[in-house]
Design an enzyme around this catalytic site. Structure first.
Site, short mmCIF file in Angstrom:
data_model
loop_
_atom_site.label_atom_id
_atom_site.label_comp_id
_atom_site.label_asym_id
_atom_site.label_seq_id
_atom_site.Cartn_x
_atom_site.Cartn_y
_atom_site.Cartn_z
N GLU A 36 -29.47 32.62 9.40
CA GLU A 36 -29.92 32.37 10.55
C GLU A 36 -31.52 32.69 11.20
O GLU A 36 -31.56 34.32 10.70
CB GLU A 36 -29.26 32.72 12.34
N GLN A 37 -32.95 32.80 11.68
CA GLN A 37 -34.02 32.80 11.08
C GLN A 37 -34.56 33.41 12.56
O GLN A 37 -34.42 34.50 12.06
CB GLN A 37 -35.17 31.78 11.58
N ARG A 55 -24.81 28.82 27.09
CA ARG A 55 -24.74 28.51 25.58
C ARG A 55 -24.43 30.22 24.85
O ARG A 55 -24.60 29.78 24.27
CB ARG A 55 -26.20 27.78 25.34
N TYR A 109 -24.80 21.38 37.11
CA TYR A 109 -23.41 21.56 37.29
C TYR A 109 -22.91 23.08 37.14
O TYR A 109 -24.29 24.23 36.39
CB TYR A 109 -22.96 20.99 36.14
N ASP A 136 -28.05 18.24 15.06
CA ASP A 136 -29.23 17.71 15.26
C ASP A 136 -30.02 17.52 14.02
O ASP A 136 -30.64 16.77 13.46
CB ASP A 136 -29.70 18.79 16.29
C1 LIG Z 1 -32.32 19.75 28.03
C2 LIG Z 1 -31.10 19.34 26.98
C3 LIG Z 1 -29.48 19.54 27.24
C4 LIG Z 1 -29.19 19.38 26.20
N1 LIG Z 1 -27.14 18.66 26.88
C5 LIG Z 1 -26.45 19.21 26.13
C6 LIG Z 1 -25.12 19.09 26.47
O1 LIG Z 1 -24.61 18.83 27.89
N2 LIG Z 1 -24.08 18.57 26.05
C7 LIG Z 1 -24.37 18.46 24.17
O2 LIG Z 1 -22.97 17.84 23.39
N3 LIG Z 1 -25.70 18.69 23.95
C8 LIG Z 1 -26.41 18.80 24.77
N4 LIG Z 1 -27.70 19.10 24.21
C9 LIG Z 1 -28.40 18.91 22.60
C10 LIG Z 1 -27.24 20.15 22.27
O3 LIG Z 1 -28.37 20.31 22.93
C11 LIG Z 1 -27.80 20.25 20.58
O4 LIG Z 1 -27.70 18.72 19.77
C12 LIG Z 1 -27.19 21.42 19.71
O5 LIG Z 1 -27.95 22.31 20.06
C13 LIG Z 1 -27.57 20.78 18.26
O6 LIG Z 1 -26.76 22.18 17.01
P1 LIG Z 1 -27.49 22.29 16.07
O7 LIG Z 1 -26.52 23.29 15.66
O8 LIG Z 1 -27.09 21.40 15.65
O9 LIG Z 1 -28.96 22.62 16.15
P2 LIG Z 1 -29.23 23.67 17.23
O10 LIG Z 1 -28.77 24.33 18.31
O11 LIG Z 1 -30.66 23.45 17.43
O12 LIG Z 1 -29.32 25.31 16.24
C14 LIG Z 1 -30.51 25.27 15.10
C15 LIG Z 1 -30.12 26.80 14.32
O13 LIG Z 1 -30.50 26.69 13.03
C16 LIG Z 1 -31.98 27.47 13.30
N5 LIG Z 1 -33.22 27.47 12.37
C17 LIG Z 1 -34.21 26.41 12.60
N6 LIG Z 1 -34.93 26.08 11.56
C18 LIG Z 1 -34.09 27.34 10.61
C19 LIG Z 1 -34.57 27.75 8.99
N7 LIG Z 1 -35.55 27.41 8.08
N8 LIG Z 1 -34.06 28.75 8.76
C20 LIG Z 1 -32.56 29.03 9.45
N9 LIG Z 1 -32.56 29.10 10.59
C21 LIG Z 1 -32.98 27.65 10.98
C22 LIG Z 1 -32.37 27.88 14.47
O14 LIG Z 1 -32.94 28.90 15.63
C23 LIG Z 1 -31.12 27.60 15.46
O15 LIG Z 1 -30.26 28.92 15.50
C24 LIG Z 1 -28.62 19.14 25.21
C25 LIG Z 1 -30.02 18.69 24.63
C26 LIG Z 1 -31.27 19.24 25.60
C27 LIG Z 1 -32.17 19.58 25.18
#
Ligand SMILES: Cc1cc2nc3c(=O)[nH]c(=O)nc-3n(C[C@H](O)[C@H](O)[C@H](O)COP(=O)(O)OP(=O)(O)OC[C@H]3O[C@@H](n4cnc5c(N)ncnc54)[C@H](O)[C@@H]3O)c2cc1C
Length: 398
Positions: free
Chosen positions: A34-35, A108, A217, A295
């Site tokens: 993790e960065q 979160r 909420y 994502d």
């Molecule tokens: C306003 C808002 C409200 C939301 N509400 C909801 C909700 O109610 N319910 C729901 O299911 N979803 C919700 N979402 C969507 C949800 O936040 C994302 O889909 C989710 O966080 C994706 O998880 P992830 O682990 O794929 O990515 P992320 O949570 O973005 O995690 C990515 C991680 O990778 C790390 N990283 C990035 N680049 C590097 C690198 N080069 N080297 C090492 N580490 C790196 C980052 O620091 C981060 O910790 C919401 C989004 C937004 C914007």
């Protein structure tokens, strides 16, 4: 039959941490890079529907989730200016009755912490912080990661769980071309003692209006209130969790909205803003020994509240595939077959909700009433949500 060797996960967000825990529970060795220098998620809430709590419970986190979450009794729709209220759906015991699992709201930070604790119990030191991945390469025998601090790591398989700006995706498939949706999302977390009594503290509330909507909420056993306000606005386009805005700008964006919305806005100390982008769907998520989850491969608008939930489902399915098959090509073929159509449907459903929640008809009370009654009638709501909530990532064929 399990895939031999270690799995390296880039990114310790919800998807990366859930994948690590799922892999460890399925008997695979894993390290997460993790960065961020510390695991400190943004101050914001996340809604986890039954299909997501099903995954968290399968990862052994039922007690921890129940200790920290808020279980809303229902979701309601309210009209932006008059405050007229309609039921969206019942939750609480009804979610458990219909789908077997609760619909919960979590901070979160709490979700991150319990996932990290689960990993720590199974493999202390699996989580490597301050490791920004800058390069990924692979050959016939392994995949290699290089980090900004000059260190490196090697694994049999790499999982890019590095979010919407994924470096791993960029290296595998080239730079993406995000398109601005014309919407920005405001968010803030409010201590519950500052929330006026008349604002619902038991339900999830979706205020809908022409060109915008507001969701609030309770979180963390009801100690906090989460606020998200999404508005059509084209003059600002930065996609980030950490950009701050001012309370005045937020209040101005929602001028004319109901006093309950403004009472919440006034209670937010620091509002954050995020420009909402969309990306064209990817045709593949994997190359050789490297794949993507969450994502990084299917970012979606937050209007179905499924982005994090889809990342949880991806995590469990990928772990099951890595346990069931012994070469990367077969693992990823089965993983993509199980996940691509479903996540694409969630991406589309999120975009459709933008048109629904922000419909121009909502501007005037009379047209709005007919529109809400039609769009949120129980059969249509179940059509939009049942396919999501009934999915069982622990049991679907892989
Ligand atoms: C306003 C808002 C409200 C939301 N509400 C909801 C909700 O109610 N319910 C729901 O299911 N979803 C919700 N979402 C969507 C949800 O936040 C994302 O889909 C989710 O966080 C994706 O998880 P992830 O682990 O794929 O990515 P992320 O949570 O973005 O995690 C990515 C991680 O990778 C790390 N990283 C990035 N680049 C590097 C690198 N080069 N080297 C090492 N580490 C790196 C980052 O620091 C981060 O910790 C919401 C989004 C937004 C914007």
């Amino acid at each position: 039959m399990r895939m031999p060797g270690k799995v390296a996960i880039v990114g310790g967000g919800i998807g990366g941490l859930a994948a690590a825990l799922a892999l460890l529970r399925h008997g695979l060795d894993v390290d997460v890079y993790e960065q961020a220098p510390e695991l400190k998620e943004v101050g914001a809430g996340v809604q986890i529907s039954a299909n997501g709590t099903r995954v968290l419970f399968a990862l052994g986190l039922q007690e921890a989730v129940e200790r920290l979450c808020w279980v809303p009794k229902a979701k309601e729709i309210r009209l932006w200016n008059t405050g007229e209220t309609w039921k969206l759906f019942d939750l609480g015991a009804v979610s458990v009755e219909l789908y077997g699992f609760p619909y919960v709201m979590m901070h979160r930070r709490d979700l991150h912490a319990i996932l990290a604790e689960g990993i720590e119990c199974l493999k202390p030191q699996a989580l490597h912080l301050g490791k920004r991945c800058v390069a990924v390469s692979q050959d016939a025998t392994s995949a290699k990661l290089a980090f900004a601090d000059g260190t490196a790591a090697e694994a049999a398989v790499v999982v890019g769980a590095d979010g919407v700006h994924s470096k791993v995706r960029e290296i595998l498939f080239g730079a993406d071309a995000p398109q601005f949706t014309g919407c920005i999302a405001w968010r803030g977390v409010i201590p519950m003692e500052r929330v006026p009594r008349e604002v619902s503290r038991t339900c999830g509330t979706n205020w809908v209006g022409a060109g915008g909507h507001v969701v609030h909420y309770p979180l963390r056993r009801g100690e906090l209130m989460n606020f998200v306000g999404i508005l059509e606005r084209t003059d600002w386009q930065v996609e980030s969790w950490t950009v701050q805005g001012s309370p005045e700008e937020l209040a101005h964006d929602f001028r004319g909205w109901h006093p309950h919305v403004h009472a919440l806005i006034r209670a937010i100390d620091v509002p954050y803003k995020w420009a909402l982008m969309v990306r064209p769907p990817m045709r593949s998520w994997s190359k050789g020994r490297i794949t993507l989850i969450g994502d990084a491969c299917h970012p979606m608008l937050p209007l179905l509240a499924q982005g994090a939930v889809m990342a949880l489902e991806d995590a469990l399915i990928l772990a099951r595939c890595l346990e069931a098959y012994d070469d990367a090509a077969t693992v990823f073929r089965h993983y993509e077959a199980a996940r691509m159509a479903r996540t694409a449907r969630a991406v589309t459903g999120s975009a459709e909700n933008a048109r629904r929640f922000h419909n121009p008809t909502l501007a005037e009370a009379e047209g709005a009433r007919a529109f809400v009654t039609r769009e949120w009638q129980p059969e249509r709501v179940r059509e939009r949500y049942d396919w999501l909530f009934t999915y069982d990532a622990a049991a679907v064929p892989i």
